[in-house]
Structure formats: C-alpha cells, structure tokens
Scaffold this motif. Structure first.
Motif, PDB file in Angstrom:
ATOM      1  N   ARG A   1       0.810  -1.229   0.000  1.00 54.91           N
ATOM      2  CA  ARG A   1       0.000   0.000   0.000  1.00 54.91           C
ATOM      3  C   ARG A   1       0.838   1.271   0.000  1.00 54.91           C
ATOM      4  NH1 ARG A   1      -5.607  -0.482  -1.027  1.00 54.91           N
ATOM      5  NH2 ARG A   1      -6.226  -2.540  -0.304  1.00 54.91           N
ATOM      6  N   GLN A   2       2.160   1.128  -0.024  1.00 52.54           N
ATOM      7  CA  GLN A   2       3.071   2.267  -0.208  1.00 52.54           C
ATOM      8  C   GLN A   2       3.297   3.154   1.006  1.00 52.54           C
ATOM      9  OE1 GLN A   2       5.023   2.340  -2.961  1.00 52.54           O
ATOM     10  NE2 GLN A   2       3.959   0.449  -3.502  1.00 52.54           N
ATOM     11  N   PHE A   3       2.893   2.685   2.203  1.00 53.01           N
ATOM     12  CA  PHE A   3       3.415   3.337   3.402  1.00 53.01           C
ATOM     13  C   PHE A   3       4.916   3.026   3.445  1.00 53.01           C
ATOM     14  CE2 PHE A   3      -1.030   2.182   4.439  1.00 53.01           C
ATOM     15  CZ  PHE A   3      -1.527   3.408   4.837  1.00 53.01           C
ATOM     16  N   ARG A   4       5.654   3.605   4.383  1.00 55.48           N
ATOM     17  CA  ARG A   4       7.075   3.258   4.488  1.00 55.48           C
ATOM     18  C   ARG A   4       7.481   3.247   5.954  1.00 55.48           C
ATOM     19  NH1 ARG A   4      11.657   5.579   0.393  1.00 55.48           N
ATOM     20  NH2 ARG A   4      13.437   4.411   1.186  1.00 55.48           N
ATOM     21  N   ILE A   5       8.155   2.194   6.365  1.00 56.37           N
ATOM     22  CA  ILE A   5       8.550   2.067   7.765  1.00 56.37           C
ATOM     23  C   ILE A   5      10.061   1.881   7.817  1.00 56.37           C
ATOM     24  CG2 ILE A   5       8.256   0.769   9.926  1.00 56.37           C
ATOM     25  CD1 ILE A   5       5.630   0.211   7.356  1.00 56.37           C
ATOM     26  N   ILE A   6      10.756   2.933   8.243  1.00 55.87           N
ATOM     27  CA  ILE A   6      12.208   2.873   8.372  1.00 55.87           C
ATOM     28  C   ILE A   6      12.532   2.839   9.864  1.00 55.87           C
ATOM     29  CG2 ILE A   6      14.404   4.011   7.875  1.00 55.87           C
ATOM     30  CD1 ILE A   6      13.038   5.439   5.529  1.00 55.87           C
ATOM     31  N   THR A   7      13.296   1.836  10.281  1.00 55.98           N
ATOM     32  CA  THR A   7      13.652   1.741  11.697  1.00 55.98           C
ATOM     33  C   THR A   7      15.161   1.802  11.835  1.00 55.98           C
ATOM     34  OG1 THR A   7      11.672   0.449  12.153  1.00 55.98           O
ATOM     35  CG2 THR A   7      13.448   0.300  13.783  1.00 55.98           C
ATOM     36  N   GLY A   8      15.617   2.534  12.836  1.00 51.57           N
ATOM     37  CA  GLY A   8      17.053   2.671  13.028  1.00 51.57           C
ATOM     38  C   GLY A   8      17.409   2.923  14.477  1.00 51.57           C
ATOM     39  N   ASN A   9      18.716   2.979  14.728  1.00 49.03           N
ATOM     40  CA  ASN A   9      19.229   3.339  16.044  1.00 49.03           C
ATOM     41  C   ASN A   9      19.668   4.782  16.027  1.00 49.03           C
ATOM     42  OD1 ASN A   9      19.201   1.249  18.001  1.00 49.03           O
ATOM     43  ND2 ASN A   9      20.614   0.088  16.679  1.00 49.03           N
ATOM     44  N   TYR A  10      19.261   5.523  17.042  1.00 49.11           N
ATOM     45  CA  TYR A  10      19.745   6.893  17.172  1.00 49.11           C
ATOM     46  C   TYR A  10      20.142   7.102  18.629  1.00 49.11           C
ATOM     47  CZ  TYR A  10      19.932  11.984  17.032  1.00 49.11           C
ATOM     48  OH  TYR A  10      20.350  13.289  17.131  1.00 49.11           O
ATOM     49  N   LYS A  11      21.413   7.383  18.852  1.00 52.90           N
ATOM     50  CA  LYS A  11      21.934   7.549  20.215  1.00 52.90           C
ATOM     51  C   LYS A  11      21.556   6.369  21.110  1.00 52.90           C
ATOM     52  CE  LYS A  11      22.278  12.537  19.855  1.00 52.90           C
ATOM     53  NZ  LYS A  11      22.054  13.860  20.408  1.00 52.90           N
ATOM     54  N   GLY A  12      21.633   5.181  20.534  1.00 55.27           N
ATOM     55  CA  GLY A  12      21.373   3.969  21.318  1.00 55.27           C
ATOM     56  C   GLY A  12      19.907   3.639  21.523  1.00 55.27           C
ATOM     57  N   VAL A  13      19.020   4.403  20.913  1.00 53.72           N
ATOM     58  CA  VAL A  13      17.581   4.181  21.084  1.00 53.72           C
ATOM     59  C   VAL A  13      16.961   3.842  19.727  1.00 53.72           C
ATOM     60  CG1 VAL A  13      15.390   5.248  21.782  1.00 53.72           C
ATOM     61  CG2 VAL A  13      17.487   5.757  23.057  1.00 53.72           C
ATOM     62  N   LYS A  14      16.043   2.888  19.718  1.00 46.65           N
ATOM     63  CA  LYS A  14      15.376   2.505  18.471  1.00 46.65           C
ATOM     64  C   LYS A  14      14.267   3.505  18.138  1.00 46.65           C
ATOM     65  CE  LYS A  14      13.883  -1.793  16.726  1.00 46.65           C
ATOM     66  NZ  LYS A  14      13.399  -3.156  16.991  1.00 46.65           N
ATOM     67  N   ILE A  15      14.327   4.005  16.922  1.00 44.35           N
ATOM     68  CA  ILE A  15      13.307   4.957  16.443  1.00 44.35           C
ATOM     69  C   ILE A  15      12.809   4.482  15.083  1.00 44.35           C
ATOM     70  CG2 ILE A  15      13.006   7.296  15.504  1.00 44.35           C
ATOM     71  CD1 ILE A  15      14.775   8.366  17.625  1.00 44.35           C
ATOM     72  N   SER A  16      11.505   4.599  14.836  1.00 43.13           N
ATOM     73  CA  SER A  16      10.989   4.351  13.488  1.00 43.13           C
ATOM     74  C   SER A  16      10.525   5.663  12.864  1.00 43.13           C
ATOM     75  CB  SER A  16       9.820   3.368  13.512  1.00 43.13           C
ATOM     76  OG  SER A  16      10.276   2.074  13.847  1.00 43.13           O
ATOM     77  N   ILE A  17      10.782   5.788  11.579  1.00 40.19           N
ATOM     78  CA  ILE A  17      10.261   6.917  10.807  1.00 40.19           C
ATOM     79  C   ILE A  17       9.230   6.319   9.857  1.00 40.19           C
ATOM     80  CG2 ILE A  17      10.830   8.842   9.291  1.00 40.19           C
ATOM     81  CD1 ILE A  17      13.806   8.472  10.223  1.00 40.19           C
ATOM     82  N   VAL A  18       7.984   6.761  10.016  1.00 33.83           N
ATOM     83  CA  VAL A  18       6.907   6.147   9.235  1.00 33.83           C
ATOM     84  C   VAL A  18       6.358   7.143   8.218  1.00 33.83           C
ATOM     85  CG1 VAL A  18       4.595   5.118   9.353  1.00 33.83           C
ATOM     86  CG2 VAL A  18       6.299   4.562  11.104  1.00 33.83           C
ATOM     87  N   GLY A  19       6.384   6.766   6.958  1.00 33.59           N
ATOM     88  CA  GLY A  19       5.720   7.535   5.902  1.00 33.59           C
ATOM     89  C   GLY A  19       4.257   7.136   5.925  1.00 33.59           C
ATOM     90  N   THR A  20       3.402   8.045   6.389  1.00 26.84           N
ATOM     91  CA  THR A  20       1.994   7.693   6.648  1.00 26.84           C
ATOM     92  C   THR A  20       1.082   7.915   5.453  1.00 26.84           C
ATOM     93  OG1 THR A  20       1.428   9.949   7.385  1.00 26.84           O
ATOM     94  CG2 THR A  20       2.256   8.420   9.071  1.00 26.84           C
ATOM     95  N   LEU A  21       1.610   8.543   4.382  1.00 25.70           N
ATOM     96  CA  LEU A  21       0.757   9.060   3.306  1.00 25.70           C
ATOM     97  C   LEU A  21      -0.160  10.132   3.900  1.00 25.70           C
ATOM     98  CD1 LEU A  21       0.035   5.651   1.546  1.00 25.70           C
ATOM     99  CD2 LEU A  21       1.971   7.207   1.182  1.00 25.70           C
TER     100      LEU A  21
END
Ligand code: R1P
Ligand code: URA
Length: 292
Positions: free
Chosen positions: A62-82
């Motif tokens: 459906r073309q959402f986007r879920i990018i997950t990464g580590n930032y300063k030792g903490v897990k963060i997701s960046i979600v393209g919600t449309l």
C-alpha cells in the motif's frame, strides 16, 4: 517475506501477526516514532539525521514506508503515513496492534498557514490541534432543515493538547536549532487538520460548490492562534486520546509551505533544507522522552 493470507475479518493479520495495510508484525516497528506524510521525507530524515543508523526500510504494497534505526542507542521508526485522516488512522491503529507498552509519536509535517505573522519556511510547533471536517449532509439540506439543525458546511472541533512531556522537549530542541537562524522563525500555536487539502482548508475551486468562503475566518475567530493548517495531526491526537491499550504520547510540528493570506509557496529546495535542519530536534525529543 511476503504477507500471508489474512486470518481475522475484525482485525486482519496473517499467521505471523502482520497487519493488512502496513504489513508489519511484532518487533517490526519501534515504540518511538516520527510520522511524515511524504515517504521521500522518511528516507531523507533517515539519511540526514546525523548518527541515525538504519536497521530496516520497509515499503508494504500500500506504499506506506517504515524505516527503523538506532539513534543515540535508542530505536526509532520513521513512518511515511501518506496523507489525510484515513491513512493516519491505519498507521496509528496498525502500529498500536503490533506493539506493547507506551508509544510516542511525533508528526513532522508540512502545512499552510492562515496566520498573518507566519511566513513560508517558518516552523510551527502545535501545542494543540483541532479538526476541520466537511459535513456532507449540509450540501443536501433545505434552508429550513439547515436552520432547524443549526447545520454548518464544516465542523470545527474542540481542541486536543499535545503531550506536555513531548511539548517541553520539542519546544526546547527546535528553539535551540533555530536560534540565530536568519532564514525562518519558530512559532508555537494551534494546529488545524482538515479532511481535505481543498474544501476544508478554504481553497476556492470553481469546479465545486464547496461553501467554504468563510471557513478560514471562522477558524481564526474560534482559534486565533492557529498557525498551521495540515491534514493528519488531529487524527493522531484524537486516537491517542481514546486509546485504551497503553499510553500514546503525541506531538506535532510542521514546516510552512503556503502563506494562505498573502499567497506564496515555499520552493522545494528550501523545504528539503528545513527538513534536514529540524529533523534532529524531533529525533532527540524521542530519545530523551521518559515514558511511564
Ligand atoms: C498535503 O500536500 C500534504 O502535506 C501535508 C498535509 O498534512 C498533507 O499530508 O503534510 P505532509 O507533507 O507531511 O504530507
Ligand atoms: N499541506 C497542507 O495540508 N496545506 C497546505 O496549504 C500546504 C501543505
């Protein structure tokens, strides 16, 4: 791997617990999340927030986007919600369904501004947000019916507040980044989320009878501090407010693209610059936020 067949008509999930539209299952999204409407902005943030290390980058059918990464030792997701209320609803509910414990979601959007003192390229942190919802029945009512029901073509809702814990951090972080920056100004105010970019945001379109000539004036009369006009944050705040599973901390900010009073639209390159500039403020807020 590919999503399997859905098992449950009420809340569809496949046999690995992956949800129907976002395609994520348990462990595939962090509890600290940045929402952006534009999936390219999700990638831009992942690539330019200094120190963000991408672990996974997933685009469901459906073309959402879920990018997950580590930032300063903490897990963060960046979600393209449309865009818009329904897509935001999918994201909040399907993320809630595959996570446990408290969530923190900050929307980093773009917006128009109905406010005289705000310019394109400025940034607005929303201390609260309201909705502007078109009332389809109004367009089919007789004058008498409209009068009897005190009906209006658009409903402006009550306001919902950002989580104070997020707001305090977000205001401080954005202010620190923007301090001394000549190009644009940081504002705090009311965010309004409309259910259309066009009718409910008061854009005039000769092709449709939208009855929206006074909607911006009505909004400014009821909420004079409205500085951002966009399409998702209200749904996020609304769902967080009625979530029974576990707390959802929420906040929002937006880069101003359109000056609706005087005209003017921010060039693409300047928008990209601002995304790169303030992304870190959002990521740092999520890292430092203490969740119960
Ligand atoms: C409309 O152009 C879109 O831009 C704004 C509105 O909320 C809507 O989604 O935000 P994003 O740039 O985050 O998508
Ligand atoms: N996004 C919106 O929703 N409205 C605008 O005017 C600009 C960006």
């Amino acid at each position: 791997s590919k999503l399997g067949d859905m098992k449950d008509a009420n809340f569809p999930k496949d046999d690995q617990g992956r949800v129907y539209h976002l395609g994520i299952g348990p462990g595939m999204v962090a509890n600290r999340i940045i929402f952006v409407g534009d999936t390219h902005r999700a990638k831009l943030l992942a690539d330019t927030i200094d120190g963000f290390e991408t672990i996974s980058d997933f685009t469901p059918p459906r073309q959402f986007r879920i990018i997950t990464g580590n930032y300063k030792g903490v897990k963060i997701s960046i979600v393209g919600t449309l865009m818009g209320y329904p897509n935001t609803d999918f994201c909040v509910r399907e993320i809630r369904a595959v996570t446990e414990g408290p969530l923190a979601i900050i929307r980093m959007g773009t917006c128009g501004t109905p406010h005289d003192l705000v310019e394109t390229g400025d940034v607005v942190v929303g201390r609260e947000t309201v909705g502007i919802v078109r009332n389809p029945d109004y367009f089919r009512m007789t004058d008498k019916e409209r009068e009897e029901a005190a009906a209006r073509p658009y409903t402006i809702t009550r306001s919902l507040k950002a989580s104070p814990e997020i707001l305090e951090l977000l205001e401080g972080k954005t202010a620190a980044i923007m301090k001394g920056y000549k190009g644009s100004t940081l504002h705090f105010g009311v965010n309004a989320s409309a259910d259309s970019f066009y009718s409910a945001q008061g854009r005039l379109d000769s092709a449709f009878d939208d009855k929206n000539e006074v909607i911006i004036d009505e909004l400014m009369e009821r909420y004079p501090e409205t500085k951002a006009l966009e399409m998702e944050s209200f749904t996020l705040f609304d769902l967080a407010d009625v979530c029974k599973k576990s707390k959802i901390y929420v906040g929002c900010l937006a880069i101003v693209l359109a000056q609706r009073k005087r005209g003017g639209f921010l060039p693409h390159a300047r928008k990209v610059q601002m995304v790169q500039k303030i992304g870190r403020a959002v990521a740092e807020t999520l890292v430092e936020l203490k969740m119960e």
